[in-house]
Every structure is written in structure tokens, then in C-alpha cells.
Scaffold this motif. Structure first.
Motif, PDB file in Angstrom:
ATOM      1  N   VAL A   1      49.057  43.359  43.524  1.00  0.00           N
ATOM      2  CA  VAL A   1      48.822  44.449  44.470  1.00  0.00           C
ATOM      3  C   VAL A   1      48.327  45.703  43.772  1.00  0.00           C
ATOM      4  O   VAL A   1      47.399  46.374  44.237  1.00  0.00           O
ATOM      5  CB  VAL A   1      50.120  44.759  45.247  1.00  0.00           C
ATOM      6  CG1 VAL A   1      49.970  46.028  46.070  1.00  0.00           C
ATOM      7  CG2 VAL A   1      50.516  43.588  46.118  1.00  0.00           C
TER       8      VAL A   1
ATOM      9  N   THR B   1      43.995  51.471  43.989  1.00  0.00           N
ATOM     10  CA  THR B   1      44.394  50.955  45.301  1.00  0.00           C
ATOM     11  C   THR B   1      45.711  51.529  45.788  1.00  0.00           C
ATOM     12  O   THR B   1      46.068  51.341  46.945  1.00  0.00           O
ATOM     13  CB  THR B   1      44.522  49.419  45.264  1.00  0.00           C
ATOM     14  OG1 THR B   1      45.496  49.048  44.287  1.00  0.00           O
ATOM     15  CG2 THR B   1      43.199  48.750  44.929  1.00  0.00           C
TER      16      THR B   1
ATOM     17  N   TYR C   1      44.689  44.834  49.347  1.00  0.00           N
ATOM     18  CA  TYR C   1      45.010  45.522  48.103  1.00  0.00           C
ATOM     19  C   TYR C   1      44.122  44.957  46.998  1.00  0.00           C
ATOM     20  O   TYR C   1      43.039  44.428  47.249  1.00  0.00           O
ATOM     21  CB  TYR C   1      46.488  45.350  47.753  1.00  0.00           C
ATOM     22  CG  TYR C   1      47.424  46.263  48.512  1.00  0.00           C
ATOM     23  CD1 TYR C   1      47.623  47.578  48.119  1.00  0.00           C
ATOM     24  CD2 TYR C   1      48.108  45.812  49.634  1.00  0.00           C
ATOM     25  CE1 TYR C   1      48.488  48.419  48.809  1.00  0.00           C
ATOM     26  CE2 TYR C   1      48.976  46.643  50.332  1.00  0.00           C
ATOM     27  CZ  TYR C   1      49.160  47.947  49.915  1.00  0.00           C
ATOM     28  OH  TYR C   1      50.013  48.777  50.597  1.00  0.00           O
TER      29      TYR C   1
END
Length: 526
Positions: A349, A354, A465
Motif C-alpha cells: 500500500v 500515495t 494505492y
């Protein structure tokens, strides 16, 4: 000054409730101890030691700050999933008592030599502010563990208050929660009355620069906080709250209790130290908190404090450190770290492009640590007055003001604020308590709000993500068996069961449940 520093350092090891090692019997006097040490030095040291070690990357960052879902970790997420480190818990326990020992010593130094100490502030004022800080410390300590060894200035004759007296009690009793809370209410009232507004407080005052009027308001506001917390279990709590209000509580952000930090590494904010000196850049703002601020969850519209609390996801941690990123009002530019993912999923992730780090407003070197603020007082007054609309709006506005939200953004946000009720007031209180995680955690346990937190065994669907496509779903699986909610307390550190076993087992018995993260404290009745 060198001798003073040596003396202060020696105090760190003289905490009666820290470890109860037999080595304490062999400690007598420090040959380097100066004949006269000003009381303000240990007051200042004890206050900062307490805040540094409960608002840092351990006592806060890897325990309560993620549990209440303001931040979470981006690499090793076991602590977010409630598997804290016992070593960190032992250090946290010891740090509370080391700080308390210094605050108690400041009183003793002032009382032992008032002639020398009066030049640094009125004697009664120096004693009073140490009592207030001890009350704050023990309130937070008891809110964390439950029954604990306790000491207070006004309770020295109580045989159950055995903390901080190593010469007399090497294995101190644990006082009960209600006994401690009642005594703290008494301490705060007496300390407020002891303060002389016409006199300087102390040279070592890093919160109010010696202003006794503001210290009185702080003591009264703390008493209001505690009385409100106890009103379901203590019959006299409402009378205590009303008396605190009558004595004078916070009336503006100018009254906020903020411990000041400086612009050098030696006096920097503890989270700045964690990120930029210790290189602990493994914390980000959670998706649950950012989604609340975006208006995706809860009952509110997009919150302009989003841009004050977090940085855009494209900002690197160096951009945050140097304040070189451009803040954005585009909600899509902010994305939180998914809370409660497994460590192996975290790497899929997280990238710095991000996920949103905390903002420069949060991580700059001299950000003051808030112990209590005016917004909280207004939310308490709203609650005590049957969820009063005016106090609710004043609380929201006070928080917006504190974070320097523009007048136009304030007007727009307040104009569509949903009406006051239990959920809305307490959710706004949660937002206002950002970076005060111990109080936010206590309020969640007391009230069950906000309802926007991800609870154990609940699932969450993610946006796109790093390596995780849109629509990926995960379930928050805590690493402690049978957890269905946030932790209700931190278990006692393991060393107490061997070094103070008799009193430890009596304390656990007094909790009314096992020494675990699910046993509720006395005011946790929601």
C-alpha cells in the motif's frame, strides 16, 4: 549549571514505583549534589520529561496515537493491531514516575529553602503549579492503567498514597481509581485557590510564562474535564463541574495549556525529534481520520482542518520537514494509510506518493504540545447543557481558529454544521483533540464516539494505492485474542508482578477483571 544537571539526572533513578529494585537501599546522597538547587529546575525538567516521553514515538506513536486512529504505521503494523512491546510499556510506566518524582522534588526544594526560591516566583505559586502538573500526570496515568501507586501534596497523610517515597515504601500500594480521582479533584481545587494572581508563578514555566491567572483557569478546566468524565459514577461530580466553572475555566484560545518547544535539537518537539533526528518516518495519517475529514464518513462536510492536519500525498517527508510542499484544497490530493493492515500488506500500500504524512503544522520543530484547550471546554459545556448548540458551535470555531483556518473557510464550514447532538458534539471533540491522543482515547472509552473508527473484525474497502487495485477489501484483525473494540486500558508492565507482587495482585483484583486490554476502567460504562 553542570551540578544542577547532575543532580536532576540522579533524580531519574529515585522513583519509588519504577522498579522497586533492592539497589535503591544502597543509594544515599550524591556527592556532586549542590547545596542549593532552585525548585524551578526540577519543575521544568519534570514537566518536560513527562511530555517528551508520553508524546513521543513510543508512548504515543506506537500505542495510543494509532489506537485512536489519528496515525498508523506504514511498515511494521503489529502495534497498530494492539500487540505493543512490553519493554516500551515498562519504559512508559517508569517515565511517568520519574517525571512525578521531579515534580514532587520541586515542591520539597521550594519548601526547604523559601528564602532562596522566592526570587524565582511566589512560593505558594510554585507549589501550586507543581500540584497541577502532578494532577494532570496522575490523571493520565490512572486513565491508562487503572489502579496505580499514587501521591499528592494534600494527601500526604493518607496511608494508601505510597508512591514517590522510596525510603519509606519500596513496594508501594496501588490506590483505587475512585480514590485517586477524588483526590485529584481536591488537589486541583486547592491548587487553584493557592495561586496568587498578583504574583509570578515560576521561572521554569514553559506554558504560561509565569501567569498565575492562566494557571488557575487550567486547574479549573482540568477539574471540569475530570468531573465530566466521572459524572456517571461519582454522585458529587456535577457539583464539582459547576464549582470549577464558577471558579473560572478557559474562555478563549489564549488560555490554552500549551507546553512550548524551541528551535534547536536540544529543545525540539518530541515528534519532530522522532521523524527528523531518529529517522522514524514510519507514521502516516490514517485513512479513517482522513475520510472523516473529507466528509466521506460521519455527518459532516469536508473539513478545512484536513489541510492543516495532513500533507498532500505527493509531499515527501523532506517536503514536510522543510515546509516546501504546496498545500492543496483538492480532496483527492489526500489519502490516509489503511488502518490495521498486516505488515506484509503495508508494503503493498505505502509509498510516499500515495499516502499523506502529517503536515508541517504538526511536525515542525517548535510545535507546542497541547495539554488542554478552549475547544474542549466548550464541548464539555455543550454536553453538560444537554448538547447545547451555542457551546458546540463555539467549540468547533475555537478549534478552527487554533489551526489558523481562514475566516472564509470557517464561515462556510460553520454554516452547514449539522445540529448539536451527542454524536455530532463528540465527533467534533474527537477532531479537535487531534495530537492529544490520551484524552481522545479516554473519551472514546467513556462515550463510544466517534463511530467512524475501524473496529476489530470489520472490513474496509480501499481506493487504488501503490500495488493495491481499486476495490481491494481487507479485515482489521487484531493480534490480541477476542478483541472486539479499542483497548480499554494498557496492562501493567510485567516487572510489577515480580518486584511488587503482593500489591500488584491486589491491584488486579481491584480492577474487577483480568490484567488485560479488555478490562474496563471505573468510568468506562458506555
Amino acid at each position: 549549571m553542570k551540578k544542577i544537571i547532575i543532580y536532576i539526572a540522579s533524580l531519574i533513578f529515585l522513583s519509588a514505583t519504577v522498579s522497586c529494585d533492592n539497589d535503591f537501599e544502597n543509594i544515599n546522597t550524591n556527592p556532586n549534589n549542590p547545596e542549593k538547587v532552585p525548585g524551578y529546575t526540577t519543575f521544568r525538567y519534570g514537566s518536560r520529561y513527562f511530555i517528551d516521553n508520553t508524546r513521543d514515538e513510543w508512548g504515543s506513536g506506537r500505542m495510543v496515537l494509532p489506537w485512536i486512529q489519528y496515525w498508523c504505521q506504514v511498515n511494521y503494523t503489529e502495534e497498530d493491531r494492539y500487540q505493543y512491546r512490553d519493554g516500551a510499556n515498562q519504559n512508559l510506566w517508569k517515565d511517568y514516575y520519574r517525571a512525578a518524582e521531579n515534580l514532587k522534588t520541586s515542591i520539597e526544594l521550594v519548601e526547604a529553602d523559601p528564602i532562596s526560591n522566592v526570587q524565582f516566583g511566589a512560593i505558594n505559586n510554585q507549589i501550586a503549579v507543581a500540584r497541577i502538573m502532578l494532577s494532570y500526570l496522575f490523571m493520565q496515568l490512572t486513565d491508562t492503567y487503572g489502579n496505580v501507586p499514587y501521591w499528592s501534596y494534600g494527601g500526604q497523610s493518607n496511608p494508601d498514597f505510597q508512591a514517590l517515597q522510596v525510603e519509606k515504601y519500596k513496594t508501594p500500594k496501588f490506590a483505587s481509581q475512585i480514590t485517586i480521582y477524588k483526590d485529584i479533584l481536591k488537589e486541583l481545587k486547592e491548587a487553584s485557590g493557592q495561586l496568587d494572581p498578583s504574583e509570578k508563578v515560576t521561572t521554569g514555566d514553559h506554558m504560561y510564562e509565569g501567569n498565575a491567572v492562566k494557571w488557575k483557569k487550567f486547574a479549573n478546566s482540568l477539574r471540569l474535564r475530570l468531573a465530566n468524565r466521572l459524572k456517571s459514577v461519582l454522585p458529587e461530580a456535577l457539583a464539582e463541574a459547576n464549582d470549577a466553572i464558577s471558579m473560572g475555566v478557559f474562555t478563549s484560545n489564549d488560555d490554552n495549556a500549551v507546553f512550548a518547544y524551541g528551535n534547536t535539537t536540544s529543545d525540539a518537539n518530541p515528534m519532530w525529534m522522532a521523524y527528523f533526528v531518529k529517522n522514524r518516518t514510519d507514521f502516516a495519517v490514517t485513512n479513517t481520520f482522513i475520510e472523516l475529514l473529507k466528509g466521506k464518513t460521519g455527518n459532516f462536510s469536508a473539513d478545512p482542518r484536513l489541510y492543516k492536519f495532513s500533507s498532500p500525498k505527493k509531499a515527501s517527508i523532506d517536503d514536510v520537514k522543510n515546509n516546501t510542499y504546496i498545500s492543496s484544497t483538492n480532496l483527492d490530493d489526500y489519502e490516509g494509510m489503511p488502518y490495521g493492515v498486516k505488515s506484509e500488506m503495508a508494503s503493498e500500500v505505502f509509498t510516499s506518493s500515495t499516502i499523506s504524512f502529517p503536515s508541517y503544522d504538526v511536525l515542525h520543530i517548535n510545535r507546542g504540545e497541547v495539554l488542554m484547550e478552549y475547544a474542549e471546554v466548550e464541548f464539555i459545556l455543550s454536553e453538560l447543557n444537554n448538547w447545547d448548540q451555542a457551546h458546540y458551535e463555539s467549540g468547533v470555531k475555537a478549534s478552527l481558529d487554533k489551526w489558523n483556518v481562514s475566516a472564509a473557510e470557517q464561515t462556510a464550514f460553520l454554516s452547514i454544521l449539522p445540529p448539536a447532538n451527542e454524536e455530532n458534539v463528540l465527533t467534533q471533540k474527537y477532531i479537535a483533540l487531534y495530537m492529544q491522543p490520551h484524552e481522545a482515547w479516554a473519551e472514546y472509552r467513556r462515550t463510544g464516539y466517534p463511530k467512524t473508527l475501524l473496529l476489530p473484525n470489520q472490513s474496509h474497502t480501499l481506493p487504488a494505492y501503490n500495488k493495491t487495485p481499486e476495490g481491494t477489501t481487507y479485515t482489521f484483525m487484531p493480534l490480541i485474542n477476542n478483541m472486539i473494540d479499542l483497548p480499554t486500558r494498557i496492562p501493567y508492565p510485567s516487572h510489577l508482578s515480580t518486584q511488587n507482587s503482593k500489591n500488584y495482585y491486589e491491584a488486579v483484583k481491584g480492577l474487577g477483571g483480568p490484567d488485560d486490554m479488555k478490562t474496563k476502567l471505573v468510568w468506562d460504562v458506555n
